[in-house]
Design a protein around this motif. Sequence first.
Motif, mmCIF file in Angstrom:
data_model
loop_
_atom_site.group_PDB
_atom_site.id
_atom_site.type_symbol
_atom_site.label_atom_id
_atom_site.label_comp_id
_atom_site.label_asym_id
_atom_site.label_seq_id
_atom_site.Cartn_x
_atom_site.Cartn_y
_atom_site.Cartn_z
ATOM 1 N N ALA A 64 0.821 -1.215 0.000
ATOM 2 C CA ALA A 64 0.000 0.000 0.000
ATOM 3 C C ALA A 64 0.853 1.263 0.000
ATOM 4 N N LEU A 65 1.814 1.323 -0.917
ATOM 5 C CA LEU A 65 2.657 2.508 -1.018
ATOM 6 C C LEU A 65 1.876 3.666 -1.613
ATOM 7 N N GLN A 66 1.847 4.778 -0.898
ATOM 8 C CA GLN A 66 1.219 5.981 -1.446
ATOM 9 C C GLN A 66 2.136 6.540 -2.516
ATOM 10 N N ASP A 110 -1.288 3.126 -4.218
ATOM 11 C CA ASP A 110 -1.561 2.177 -3.134
ATOM 12 C C ASP A 110 -1.292 0.733 -3.559
ATOM 13 N N ARG A 111 -0.319 0.537 -4.411
ATOM 14 C CA ARG A 111 -0.014 -0.825 -4.860
ATOM 15 C C ARG A 111 1.009 -1.483 -3.943
ATOM 16 N N ASP A 170 5.336 -5.143 -9.345
ATOM 17 C CA ASP A 170 4.097 -5.370 -8.606
ATOM 18 C C ASP A 170 4.156 -6.738 -7.944
ATOM 19 N N ALA A 171 3.643 -6.816 -6.745
ATOM 20 C CA ALA A 171 3.688 -8.063 -5.986
ATOM 21 C C ALA A 171 2.598 -9.049 -6.389
ATOM 22 N N ALA A 225 -6.602 -10.621 -6.970
ATOM 23 C CA ALA A 225 -7.024 -10.122 -5.663
ATOM 24 C C ALA A 225 -5.795 -9.742 -4.844
ATOM 25 N N ARG A 226 -5.983 -8.858 -3.913
ATOM 26 C CA ARG A 226 -4.872 -8.393 -3.076
ATOM 27 C C ARG A 226 -4.245 -9.529 -2.280
#
Length: 153
Positions: free
Chosen positions: A55-57, A61-62, A81-82, A88-89
């Motif tokens: 959740a990096l601003q 928020d990825r 990207d993780a 889904a998250r």
Amino acid sequence: MVTTAVVALVASVGLFFLVVQLTSSPDAKDNLGDPVFELGQATHFVKRVPLLFQALQGAGDRDIYVNHVGSDPKTGWIAFDARAEGQARTCFLRWSPTAKRFTDPCTKRTYGPDPGAAFTHYKTSVNANGVVVVDFRATVESTPALTTTSASP
């Protein structure tokens, strides 16, 4: 003293409502977070990778991984990207230190240190001060030599 306190209270309430009015406007822009993420000193983190940042601003928020490949702390940094696009998250990659591979818990696929084109990669470099910098404004191709995928049994 009472008059000063009342004036301060009224000014505070007025300021609060002004901020609420401005932030609820459809024209308001959120400038929280920076599109450039500075991890820290490359020599400090080179033996601690991969690192998961959630959740990096500034990055929408990825969730991302920052990894290092090779022996030179000044080169070989990658950020991606993780989780694959549209997943889904809870489907973020899991790193196995013993196997030195990532596993997608939802698809059961495994990946090498660079999971490849299924994951968005971001420009990553080490600046003149030795700090690892991830620039979310620029995407890059994955490193084909490091990309290996397989289906887990």
